[in-house]
Structure formats: C-alpha cells, structure tokens
Design an enzyme around this catalytic site. Structure first.
Site, PDB file in Angstrom:
ATOM      1  CE  LYS A  44      -3.790   2.016   2.801  1.00 51.21           C
ATOM      2  NZ  LYS A  44      -4.538   1.868   4.074  1.00 51.21           N
TER       3      LYS A  44
ATOM      4  CB  SER B  71      -7.766   3.613   3.139  1.00 47.35           C
ATOM      5  OG  SER B  71      -6.925   3.027   4.118  1.00 47.35           O
TER       6      SER B  71
ATOM      7  CB  SER C 156      -8.007   0.810   6.167  1.00 48.75           C
ATOM      8  OG  SER C 156      -8.716   2.023   6.182  1.00 48.75           O
TER       9      SER C 156
END
Lengths: 496, 509
Positions: free
Chosen positions: B80, B155, B179
């Site tokens: 990420k 996210s 997330s």
C-alpha cells in the site's frame, strides 16, 4: 490586569525566570543524530526523524531523561511517577513536524528551589516545574543582493536537541537577584555535567517575566515578558531598564499592559513587540507515538547515585578532606572545571601542604594564565604536568623562583614535562654544601661592607648577603642551605 | 505457463521456487504480465515498479541458488502506498506527496526485503488512508475485481484488489478503522488487523498514531500467517511496538477449534446488515459450530459508540500528523508572498476534500474549550470499549477463569453490506463512515481481528471477522483457517479472465 497607582508609591519588583537548557547528550532527544551541532554546516546533523519525514517515529533518549532527572533532583524537585509527552501544535518552518514534543500537564518534576547568594546573603527561589522537550531548528533570514528581496533559510541541525525547561516561581526581587539566580543555575548545570550552560551559544536561554507592585501588596502587577536576552549581563541590564520603565509609567499615572517585549542590546532598551490579537491555542494532546514514562523509584535512586557532587558539598569536602581554607575552597568550587582540575592535580594526595601548594598555583599563576576558567580542562598545562612541577618543589629539586620559570615553560611547551624542562634549562637547585660554601666565601670576600655591618650588629645586612649568594648561584641555590652556610661563615669571621 | 503462476499460495510458490521448477524471475514476470493484462480494469496500483521487481527477482534467484532462501525469497508482493520504500515513490495517495521518494524503508518492508521479497509496485489508497473505497485517492479509484462498477473498499483497496486480481501473491495494507478487513471482505480475500503494537509502524505514513497498524492482505489464512510471521515483532525504532515474542503463526493453524467458545455479539447484527450478508455470516457460524466450537450470544453495547469515538480520536491525531506537510521541506510547495499564504496555498492545493474535512474535525476537537467535551470524552469511551472486550475475553481484573459468558473469540460480520457502487456514497460522508462501523471497535480496543470470506450475496463477496484478545493472533488465525478448510470461499476467483467484459461490468455503469 493593570495596576493603578499614585505617584510617589514605592514599588516591589517581582521577577520570575523561565530557563531553557540544552542538555549535553551525545544524541538528540528522539533520534540518533549528534546533538553537538554548534558551528556545523547547516542541515548536516539531520535524519528522517528530526527532519519530520513521513512515517518516522520518535524514540526517547534515555541519557537525556537521566540528565533531566539529575537536574530536577539537584533542584530539590519531586520527580513525578507518571510522566508523559504531549504534542504542542503550531506551524513554523523551524518546527519540522508542525508540533513540538513537549510535556504539558504531567511534567517530569515539580516543586523545587534554588539557593543562591546575593551580597553575602543566601536567598531561595522556588522552582515550579521542570519538563523535557525538543529544541526547534533555526530560521536564517537574508536578503538577495541582486533583487533586494528578503528570503529565509531553515537549518534543522538544532531540531530535536534535548531541552529542559525550568520554570521558576516569581520569587526574585531585583535584577541583581535574577542574575545571581541564573549564574547559580548555570553553576549547578555545569557541576552536574548536563549542559555547557553557555548563553552565547544558546545552550542556556532565558525568558524573563517582570512586574512591579506597590510595596507590601500581595497581588501581582501585569506581567511583562522579555525575550531575546542572550547573556547574563543582558539579563541584568534588561531588567534594570524594564523596572525603571515600568516605574516611570506607573509614577506618571499610566498602566502597564500585559505584553511581550524584546531586548535590544544595541539600544539598551526593551521594545514592545507586535501583540497578537488572540492567544495562541497550542492544542496540546498526549503524544501517541510515545508510551507514558513510568519513573520507577529504583531508577530515580540509581540516577541520584550517579549524580555529580554539587558545589556546596564539594566545597565542604575540600575543607574537610584537604584542609583547605574556606576562601580557597570557595574559589576552587566556583566552577566544576576548576574543582576537577584541582582534584586531578592532587590525584588522591591528601596532604594539606600539597593541597595548599596546588591551590596557590591554580588560583594564582594558572588563573592568571587562563582567563576562561571553563577552559581549564583544555589547558596545555594538564593537571599531571602541574603535579610534576609540585613534585619537584616538594623534593627540593627546584626553588620557588625557578618554579615560576618552569611553570611558564610548561604552558609554552605542551610536550615537555617539568623534570625535562629543569634538565634542559639546567635549573636544578644547588644544595651541595661544598659548592655553596665556596660561593659564600667568595661573596663575603667581595662584600666587605655588609659583612662589617652584620658583624657590628645590623642583622638586616644578612639579607643582602643572601641575595648576592643566590644571584651568584644563578637563582638555583637552596635558600635553606645558603642561610645555614652564611650563618656558619659569618660566625667564624666574628669568632676569628 | 504464466497463467499457472498466478493465484499461487506462498507455500505453493515457495515449493516451486525451492525445487527450482520455477525461478523468481519467471514468477515475477508472470505477475508483471498479469498486472499488464488487468490493470487497466482494476487500477490497483499508483506506481508499478517492474524494474525494481526484476532486479529483486534476480537477486532472489541467486539467493535460492545459494540455498539461503527464506519464506518470502522471490515472492511478489505489493505494498500500500503509505509504506515508505527507498526505491519507489511513496505518495499516500496524495498530491502533496506525489513526487516524494523516502530515503528509507518502513520496518515491515525492510523485514520482507531482507527475506528477499520481490516488490511489484505501490498500490492505491484513499488519501492518507482516509476513506473506505479508494475514491479519496487523489490518483484514481480502484475497481472491485468482482464487479468493476463497484469499489474495492478502503482505504487499502489497492493492495486488496491487486491480491484478489492475482497481481501479487501477498499485499501489505494498513488499518486505522478497518482499512484492511473491510476491503478484504469486499474483494473476497483474507485481511488481518493485528494487536496494536504487534507490527512496527516505523515507515508507515501516519494517519492516527494510536490506531494505525500495518496488516497483511492475502488470499488464504496460511499466507496471512506467513506474512505476519515475517513482519511482526518489536522494533527499537517504534516505541509503541510490543516486546512480545512472535510465535510460529503458520504452525498454529492446526484446524482444531473443538471446545472453543465463540462469542456472537448481538449488536453487531443490528447495524443495518444486508440480508445476504447476515445470511452468509449466520451460515458461517453454523459451520464453525459444526467444527466443535460453542456459540455464545453476547452483548457488546459500548461497541456501538465506536464510530463517533473514532471520528474524534482519529481526526484529532491526524490534524497533528499532517501538519508536517507544509511546503517547506519536501513534497508539494506552492510559494506565495509570505509564509502564511504559502502554507495555505500549499495545503489547499495538496490535500483533497476528505483530508481537509478530517483536519478541521480534529483541530476543532483539540481546541481550547472543546478538548474536554470531545477529545477527553472520546478517550474515556475508548477505555470503556476496551474494558468491554476485556470482560468478554475474561481479561479484566478479577475475572475468575472461564466465567459464564466469557469467550475465546468473537465472530461478527466484517461490514454491514457488500461492496457498494463507485460514486454511491462519495457525497455522503456519514454513509461512507458507516462502512466501518463493525470494524472500528477492534481498532479502538487495540485487539486483533481477521476478516475471512464466508460466501456471496448477489455475486459479491461477504466476510466475517474473528476477533480475539490482545496478542492472540495465533488463536484467531487458527479459527479462521479451520473455517477456511471447511469451505471453498477463498478458492473462488473474480471473473476477470475469459468472461466478456460486458458481463463483468454488467451489473452497473
């Protein structure tokens, strides 16, 4: 709140100091960068952590916490068992993270005091709190010579250097007291070895709060804060100026508003600074990147055990252990550098005569040769080399006159020890009876007048004969032997 | 050939690599080809890093040849884009860091790099990890591989979608309020949120420091266990990382959950669950019961206060964490006549609407006069939520062993709904925030929770989460893996291959 007073009122001055101290640790407060940034090229003592790069985290420097603990203990403060760090939020280019890691509602220590002397009297001022924080960087402002436009540069070498804030109670009553408080504070810090205490280099910084109130009043007047005070002399000068300024305003029926003023060294004045419309809201909250600091009592005791001896204790010990006179002990403990030098010179030797000899040379010739006492540790005349000189004196290998000459050589030639200097310059003391008796005989023959004077009862005439003999011996004669042999030869002439 | 090399598990890939049947270069090329093939549809990456990956694969092959392979040597991984990497830009999904190249690796990344992992790219995230759909990414929105008209969740939607689409074997995401688990649930893979302090946060771009944790995104529970084992453990650079030993998580997957007491919190089924979600989770619970576990209905009423509590604490911390992006030192800078104007212009241009919203929320909550009413009160509620979990797990003071009502793990739905359509909630922050209502309590309590696929509703993945006491990752992974063995949900693949694109997109747009 302004205090309204009538002309002719006598005032009491109320002063409180907030002192910021840079701690003398190898690394910064929350990262491994060297904290010894002074005179380093800009932005060379930096890493991702003190630059505030994305994703980095602080790690508490144990040595900094222990230095802070020592200082708090030396100030008689109570170390709080539960400690934590907080974020103090504000934007400024010299603050890389946009917040300063500080301590807000649970500071390291509270409720201490500092004793200091003014005009021979001991005074005591309370310490409200001692807390740890990180220093900011520095903004440098410049003007482009081509365009005349101003610009600013940021140097983050100082960002993250460990800082201690020592908040004093408003217990000081004169500029003189403020200065004495501050110099005593510095002496304490230097004895503890936790800071250089050097104001000019910013290792010790001071914000001054000062107000006047009618004598006898218990209330406080409006507090004026003075910033940008960068020397001990400036602290006293700024206060003298500000107290007088406030007195004039009050005497004229005016009021003192609460404000921040800056000290201008050039103009010798405090000047009003642009006041902010609203009080800054720092939005303190607990620093989530650092767990709370639990101050284990055993840890506190270990740190206390490692604390360097404080000035007063050391002075008393110098008297007790080395038989020094009070005055000498006081002189030798004004600075830790001097006290350390003294003890290093003795190197465990506890004979009072040796201690007195060392004290005399240090406070006399060495002080004269070294105006900056704090730099004694860097003197080319190391304690060991001075000890060599004292040893030669004690052994009777040189006398006082030549010792002075050797002392100067020791300062000038860092690679040579006292014995080698004596050897090279042929300064060894002459105490051989035969050689001195021959010289005495020659001196008596060449100085019939003083001899006659002495024999006729003028005892003082002997001094001239001693002097003449010493001169003939190149200043190296053993005075005791010279005296003895002169007495013998004069007695023989009287008898003959 | 290339097609055979995607969708491998870590164990399968390890086996092929160690037996020299496949080289890391081949494995990596297969994944780069897969990225090439599907990325225009999935859009999981912000920065693909094929050159770095090829170099990493070459080094990995040398290491394997030398007989020095570790678990992740030669395994393609995506990170990420909130995880700092010294060889690839790290943007946090934000324009304010669009060209930022960190001079260091995050600790979790460094640990994988030391093992010889191959990093195929930096994957998408809501800006500064603030969001539940990747729609707040300032670069683009990632699509859900199961239905390209829908969000992957967020996210960590980028790494999750990439792993679901076969673009990497393993992904690392990060959690602040769900997330990893929420997008893992939306995309039909496994996502773990660890105990706070289990994994170092050093190098994870901070959103809310007291909540942030890096989390593995994998297709199987075993892969999750491997990943956790590689990155967990104390880090001197993170004072909030716990000096707790790291067990062998892979070895903990025994399949035996007989006699375990599984708490089923009734409030978690009362949060507007879609019927298909509730049905799949209830069915999953029956499977777990069938494995010999005992289901115990419990009540966690304070958990319901998690959402508002989270939306005080997280923005408060974020408002300080994001203060460093000021245009002075690095990242976007929009110079103006004076300092204040420069700050304002830089942050106005560099931050998106949701980030600005949270900075304002957080600044307000910390302001003088409001601090006690918001921040302090939220911290108190957080303590109550944690205490409620402690009681449920019998970890509160004075608990006497296995008292009535005390459970070993807690199972609940991961999200109230399946993946929603792109754009459906982007104008309604509150509806968006509700996507995390069931995941947030574990974040606030600092306890571990793993999301594991438990079926489908209208063709979209559904997920249940297994929560456990602090540092009981081995236990919750054991439960999740025992369940996984009894079903085939984690073996299902999204319809990206073969199926006509119209059919995939058919349900929307």
């Amino acid at each position: 709140m302004a205090v309204m007073t009538a002309p002719g009122t006598t005032y009491e001055t109320v002063i409180g100091l907030e002192v910021h101290v840079q701690l003398l640790t190898r690394s910064k407060m929350f990262c491994g960068c060297s904290a010894d940034y002074f005179a380093a090229p800009p932005n060379t003592h930096v890493c991702p952590v003190c630059l505030g790069l994305p994703g980095v985290l602080p790690v508490i420097n144990r040595a900094a916490v222990e230095a802070a603990m020592m200082t708090a203990l030396a100030l008689g403060c109570t170390i709080q068992p539960d400690n934590k760090f907080d974020r103090k939020n504000y934007f400024y280019p010299d603050l890389p993270k946009g917040y300063q890691i500080s301590q807000y509602d649970l500071p390291l220590a509270v409720n201490g005091a500092l004793e200091f002397a003014v005009g021979g009297e001991t005074r005591r001022a309370g310490i409200t709190r001692v807390h740890m924080e990180e220093d900011t960087g520095k903004n440098l402002h410049a003007t482009d010579p081509a365009t005349g436009a101003g610009y600013s540069l940021v140097d983050l070498n100082r960002a993250g250097v460990p800082l201690l804030e020592i908040v004093g109670e408003p217990d000081l009553r004169s500029p003189e007291e403020a200065r004495a408080y501050l110099t005593t504070m510095r002496q304490l810090l230097r004895f503890l070895g936790v800071s250089t205490g050097n104001m000019e280099e910013g290792a010790l910084r001071c914000d001054i709060n000062v107000s006047l109130r009618p004598a006898g009043s218990g209330a406080f007047g409006a507090k004026v804060e003075i910033k940008n005070v960068n020397s001990f002399r400036a602290v006293e000068r700024a206060l003298v100026y500000e107290v007088e300024r406030q007195r004039r305003v009050l005497d004229a029926g005016g009021a003192i508003p609460q404000e921040t003023r800056g000290w201008s060294e050039e103009r010798g004045q405090t000047l009003g600074q642009r006041s902010k419309e609203v009080a800054t809201d720092y939005r303190y909250f607990p620093e989530p990147d650092l767990p709370p600091l639990k101050m284990d009592p055993a840890w506190i005791e270990r740190v206390r055990g490692r604390m360097a001896e404080l000035p007063r204790a050391r002075r008393a010990r110098f008297v007790a252990d080395y038989g020094l006179r009070e005055a000498d002990a006081a002189l030798l403990t004004e600075s830790r550098a001097v006290a350390d030098y003294f003890e290093a010179t003795l190197d465990g030797d506890r004979r009072p005569e040796r201690a007195r000899l060392a004290a005399n040379w240090i406070t006399g010739d060495l002080f004269a040769a070294t105006p900056d006492r704090e730099a004694l540790g860097d003197s080319p005349l190391t304690p060991a080399r001075l000890r060599g000189l004292l040893d030669l004196l004690d052994a009777g290998r040189i006398n006082r006159t030549t010792a002075k000459q050797v002392f100067n050589e020791l300062l000038a030639r860092p690679d040579e020890d006292a014995a080698a200097i004596v050897e090279r310059l042929g300064l060894g003391q002459v105490s051989d009876d035969a050689a001195i008796r021959a010289t005495v005989g020659r001196v008596l023959a060449e100085n019939p007048k003083p001899v006659a004077d002495f024999l006729s009862g003028k005892a003082a005439a002997k001094g001239r004969l001693v002097g003449a003999t010493m001169k003939a011996l190149g200043g190296r004669g053993d005075v005791a032997v010279v005296n003895r042999l002169l007495d013998e030869e004069l007695a023989r002439q009287r008898g003959g | 050939m290339a097609g055979d090399l995607i969708y491998l598990s870590v164990d399968e890939a390890r086996d092929l690599l160690d037996r020299r049947e496949v080289s890391s270069v081949e494995l990596t090329e297969a994944h780069l080809a897969r990225i090439e093939a599907v990325e225009d549809r999935v859009k999981a990456f912000i920065t693909a890093t094929p050159e770095q990956a090829r170099e990493g694969a070459r080094l990995a092959d040398e290491r394997i040849a030398a007989g020095a392979a570790a678990t992740f040597t030669g395994i393609p991984i995506t990170l990420k884009d909130v995880l700092c990497t010294r060889d690839a830009p790290t943007t946090a999904g934000s324009q304010i860091l669009r060209d930022f190249l960190p001079p260091y690796d995050a600790t979790a990344v460094a640990r994988l790099r030391e093992q010889g992992a191959v990093f195929v790219g930096k994957s998408n995230t809501d800006e500064f990890a603030m969001g539940s759909s990747t729609e707040n990414s300032s670069f683009h929105t990632t699509r859900n591989p199961w239905d390209l008209a829908r969000v992957p969740g967020g996210s960590s939607g980028g790494p999750i979608a990439a792993v679901a689409a076969g673009e990497a074997i393993v992904g690392l995401g990060s959690e602040t309020g769900g997330s990893v688990r929420q997008p893992a649930g939306f995309c039909g893979i496994v996502g773990l949120k660890t105990t706070y302090g289990r994994i170092s946060r050093y190098g994870l771009i901070a959103f809310a420091s007291s909540l942030d944790q890096i989390g593995p995104a994998t297709r199987t529970v075993a892969d999750c266990a491997h990943t956790l084992g590689a990155i967990a453990g104390h880090d001197p650079a993170d004072s909030t990382s716990a000096p707790v030993p790291v067990p062998d998580y892979r070895a903990a997957l025994t399949g035996d959950i007989k006699g375990l007491r599984v708490g089923v919190p009734r409030e978690y089924f009362d949060q507007g669950l879609e019927p298909g979600v509730e049905a799949a989770v209830r069915q999953g619970l029956r499977v777990i019961e069938g494995l010999g576990a005992e289901l115990v209905e419990i009540s966690l009423p304070t958990s319901l206060s998690g959402l508002p509590t989270y939306y005080i604490i997280a923005p408060a911390e974020a408002s300080a964490n994001l203060a460093r992006y000021d245009g002075v030192k690095y990242g976007l800078s929009v110079p103006r006549g004076d300092l204040l104007a420069t700050y304002l212009a830089t942050r106005r241009a560099g931050f998106g609407a949701e980030v600005k919203r949270r900075i304002m929320l957080g600044t307000y909550a910390l302001s003088s006069g409001y601090y006690d009413a918001y921040y302090v009160k939220a911290q108190k509620v957080r303590t109550l939520i944690k205490a409620e979990f402690d009681r449920a797990f019998g970890r509160d003071d004075g608990a006497d062993g296995r008292a009535a009502g005390v459970v070993d793990v807690i199972i609940a739905p991961t999200s109230p709904t399946t993946a929603f359509r792109i754009g459906e909630r982007s104008d309604d922050p509150y509806a968006m925030y509700m996507a995390d209502v069931l995941t947030i309590p574990a974040n606030l309590a600092g306890i571990p929770s793993v999301a594991v696929p438990c079926g489908f509703a209208d063709g979209l993945p559904v997920s249940l989460q297994v929560m456990g006491p602090a540092f009981a990752e081995d236990l919750i992974l054991r439960v999740a893996e025992a369940y996984e063995r009894s079903t085939d949900w984690t073996a299902r693949r999204p319809p990206l291959d073969g199926a006509p694109r119209e059919a995939i997109v058919g349900s929307g747009v």
